[in-house]
Scaffold this motif. Structure first.
Motif, mmCIF file in Angstrom:
data_model
loop_
_atom_site.group_PDB
_atom_site.id
_atom_site.type_symbol
_atom_site.label_atom_id
_atom_site.label_comp_id
_atom_site.label_asym_id
_atom_site.label_seq_id
_atom_site.Cartn_x
_atom_site.Cartn_y
_atom_site.Cartn_z
ATOM 1 N N GLU A 107 0.844 -1.202 0.000
ATOM 2 C CA GLU A 107 0.000 0.000 0.000
ATOM 3 C C GLU A 107 0.879 1.251 0.000
ATOM 4 O O GLU A 107 0.630 2.203 -0.757
ATOM 5 C CB GLU A 107 -0.896 -0.023 1.224
ATOM 6 C CG GLU A 107 -1.695 1.249 1.469
ATOM 7 C CD GLU A 107 -2.360 1.224 2.836
ATOM 8 O OE1 GLU A 107 -3.449 0.625 2.951
ATOM 9 O OE2 GLU A 107 -1.778 1.797 3.788
ATOM 10 N N ILE A 111 1.311 4.321 -2.824
ATOM 11 C CA ILE A 111 1.107 5.738 -2.485
ATOM 12 C C ILE A 111 2.301 6.569 -2.953
ATOM 13 O O ILE A 111 2.142 7.648 -3.537
ATOM 14 C CB ILE A 111 0.898 5.893 -0.963
ATOM 15 C CG1 ILE A 111 -0.452 5.301 -0.560
ATOM 16 C CG2 ILE A 111 0.983 7.360 -0.554
ATOM 17 C CD1 ILE A 111 -0.643 5.175 0.936
ATOM 18 N N LYS A 114 2.099 7.015 -6.630
ATOM 19 C CA LYS A 114 1.026 7.927 -7.000
ATOM 20 C C LYS A 114 1.444 9.380 -6.779
ATOM 21 O O LYS A 114 1.206 10.255 -7.624
ATOM 22 C CB LYS A 114 -0.231 7.603 -6.186
ATOM 23 C CG LYS A 114 -1.465 8.369 -6.611
ATOM 24 C CD LYS A 114 -2.692 7.881 -5.854
ATOM 25 C CE LYS A 114 -3.939 8.635 -6.303
ATOM 26 N NZ LYS A 114 -5.148 8.166 -5.588
ATOM 27 N N CYS A 115 2.074 9.652 -5.629
ATOM 28 C CA CYS A 115 2.519 11.018 -5.350
ATOM 29 C C CYS A 115 3.637 11.439 -6.304
ATOM 30 O O CYS A 115 3.702 12.595 -6.729
ATOM 31 C CB CYS A 115 2.998 11.123 -3.902
ATOM 32 S SG CYS A 115 1.650 11.205 -2.704
ATOM 33 N N GLU A 119 -0.115 12.973 -8.020
ATOM 34 C CA GLU A 119 -1.488 12.777 -7.565
ATOM 35 C C GLU A 119 -1.551 12.719 -6.040
ATOM 36 O O GLU A 119 -0.689 12.121 -5.394
ATOM 37 C CB GLU A 119 -2.067 11.479 -8.144
ATOM 38 C CG GLU A 119 -2.124 11.449 -9.661
ATOM 39 C CD GLU A 119 -2.676 10.126 -10.158
ATOM 40 O OE1 GLU A 119 -3.638 9.611 -9.542
ATOM 41 O OE2 GLU A 119 -2.133 9.604 -11.150
ATOM 42 N N SER A 120 -2.602 13.302 -5.491
ATOM 43 C CA SER A 120 -2.836 13.246 -4.044
ATOM 44 C C SER A 120 -3.646 12.010 -3.695
ATOM 45 O O SER A 120 -4.342 11.444 -4.539
ATOM 46 C CB SER A 120 -3.571 14.497 -3.573
ATOM 47 O OG SER A 120 -2.795 15.658 -3.792
ATOM 48 N N THR A 121 -3.562 11.615 -2.434
ATOM 49 C CA THR A 121 -4.379 10.508 -1.927
ATOM 50 C C THR A 121 -5.353 11.061 -0.906
ATOM 51 O O THR A 121 -4.938 11.657 0.091
ATOM 52 C CB THR A 121 -3.491 9.428 -1.264
ATOM 53 O OG1 THR A 121 -2.574 8.934 -2.231
ATOM 54 C CG2 THR A 121 -4.346 8.282 -0.735
ATOM 55 N N SER A 122 -6.632 10.920 -1.165
ATOM 56 C CA SER A 122 -7.646 11.415 -0.235
ATOM 57 C C SER A 122 -7.521 10.701 1.105
ATOM 58 O O SER A 122 -7.007 9.579 1.185
ATOM 59 C CB SER A 122 -9.051 11.196 -0.805
ATOM 60 O OG SER A 122 -9.192 11.885 -2.033
ATOM 61 N N THR A 141 -3.455 11.186 4.939
ATOM 62 C CA THR A 141 -3.535 11.879 3.660
ATOM 63 C C THR A 141 -2.116 12.042 3.116
ATOM 64 O O THR A 141 -1.204 12.382 3.876
ATOM 65 C CB THR A 141 -4.162 13.285 3.816
ATOM 66 O OG1 THR A 141 -5.453 13.164 4.379
ATOM 67 C CG2 THR A 141 -4.286 13.977 2.463
ATOM 68 N N TYR A 142 -1.937 11.787 1.833
ATOM 69 C CA TYR A 142 -0.641 11.959 1.196
ATOM 70 C C TYR A 142 -0.793 12.920 0.017
ATOM 71 O O TYR A 142 -1.732 12.809 -0.768
ATOM 72 C CB TYR A 142 -0.088 10.620 0.702
ATOM 73 C CG TYR A 142 0.231 9.655 1.813
ATOM 74 C CD1 TYR A 142 1.465 9.685 2.458
ATOM 75 C CD2 TYR A 142 -0.710 8.710 2.233
ATOM 76 C CE1 TYR A 142 1.755 8.806 3.491
ATOM 77 C CE2 TYR A 142 -0.430 7.831 3.265
ATOM 78 C CZ TYR A 142 0.799 7.883 3.885
ATOM 79 O OH TYR A 142 1.082 7.026 4.905
#
Length: 377
Positions: A107, A111, A114-115, A119-122, A141-142
């Protein structure tokens, strides 16, 4: 030498200048001093703003850290030390994976990727690991940190939700106990009626099971299904006021006797109205003999005013009654009962309810077994 002085600007705003004083050129005919003034207002305000932000970050209870592309922790606030149990020295320069349980490492990798892509992670809930090895729940939150158009690092804000989860668990347990108590109360009321009338013993339970199966087949939500199941167990509770001689009378009822029987939905509502159901059980009981075309009782409710729970109980009630023995006639069988229901499809009975019932019988979910209506899982 260098010093700072605050002057008044054109708009009476405080301006800060830095004076650099030096001796004039000795080769010049006149001596003097050269002063260079530099406006440092913007820099000073930026420093003050950074100081305020740093204070906010270090006084919040949330853990706030910044992470490089290679998962190295670059900054960590006091909240991170408190939540994760590490000192700043133990965190800075180390991998963020020291905070991540083995089961959540994939996971974390997702993340980071993605960052890195901007992109942000809600905010979501997951688990993290303290210095002492304890696994605990967090809300996190990331977000990517940009420098121009490029992602330089990412920020992570996490909140320890252990206490909230503990309270939620206790509330869930309490809710479960209350639901069990409520269900046992409903079953006791249902059994009380059936102890008086052996001919209809099990009728409310079978109607409840049949109605629940129809509701599930129709895709109703969990609350509607639970309301229908409970109402099915109690839909005839109002008959407790009807003398046994009338309930078990083998012949046709007189007008006054029929009027007494037709009053049982009102009585049922009176009996159950003070039970703190979280669903409209009383309304379903009150309407279960109403019909879409207004031909039912006690109030002639029709059309959209007839709740979905009552529409379903009405069909299940007729099906079960016709499929079972009664003092005034033998059981009529499932096929005839279904034909009767389908004959009133779209008039007295809801089309969707009738169609769901037909499907359940066709698939063998509802059948006659050992002389009674049964619902198979």
């Amino acid at each position: 030498m260098t010093f700072e002085k605050t002057l008044e600007g054109d708009e009476s705003l405080p301006l800060e200048f830095k004076f650099r004083l030096a001796k004039a050129d000795p080769n010049m005919s006149r001596s003097g001093i050269v002063a260079v003034l530099t406006d440092v207002t913007t820099r000073k305000r930026a420093l003050e703003e950074c100081s305020r932000l740093a204070t906010i970050i270090n006084t919040t209870d949330d853990a706030i850290i910044s992470i490089d592309h290679d998962a190295t922790i670059r900054t960590a606030n006091k909240g991170a030390e408190t939540i994760y149990g590490y000192s700043s020295a133990e965190l800075l320069g180390h991998s963020v994976y020291v905070m991540v349980p083995d089961s959540r490492k994939e996971e974390m990798a997702a993340i980071l990727a993605k960052c890195a892509a901007g992109e942000s992670t809600s905010r979501f809930e997951t688990y993290r690991k303290r210095r002492n090895g304890e696994i605990f729940p967090v809300s996190v939150t990331y977000s990517p940190i940009f420098q121009g158009d490029n992602v330089q690092a990412m920020s992570a804000i996490s909140r320890d939700i252990s206490e909230r989860k503990r309270v939620e668990h206790e509330l869930k347990d309490s809710h479960g106990r209350l639901n069990n108590l409520l269900e046992e109360t409903v079953k006791a009321l249902s059994t009380t009626l059936e102890q008086r009338d052996l001919y209809t013993a099990g009728h409310q339970l079978r109607v409840s099971m049949c109605a629940q199966a129809i509701a599930v087949r129709m895709g109703l939500d969990r609350n509607d299904i639970q309301a229908i199941r409970m109402a099915g167990l109690l839909h005839d509770i109002g008959k407790i006021r009807i003398p046994m001689a009338i309930l078990n009378k083998p012949g046709r009822l007189s007008p006054s006797e029929m009027a007494l029987v037709r009053d049982h939905p009102e009585t049922g509502l009176d009996i159950t109205k003070n039970i703190p159901f979280p669903w409209p059980v009383g309304q379903i009981i009150h309407q279960h003999h109403e019909r879409l075309d207004g031909s039912g009782y006690p109030n002639g409710v029709m059309g959209e005013d007839l709740c979905i729970g009552a529409r379903i109980i009405a069909v299940a009630d007729v099906l079960e009654a016709m499929s079972s023995h009664r003092p005034y006639r033998p059981a009529l069988g499932l096929e005839l009962a279904l034909d009767t229901v389908m004959g009133m499809r779209g008039t007295a009975f809801d089309r969707n309810v009738c169609d769901a019932l037909k499907d359940l019988i066709a698939t063998g979910t509802i059948m006659i077994r050992q002389g009674g209506l049964q619902v198979c899982p």
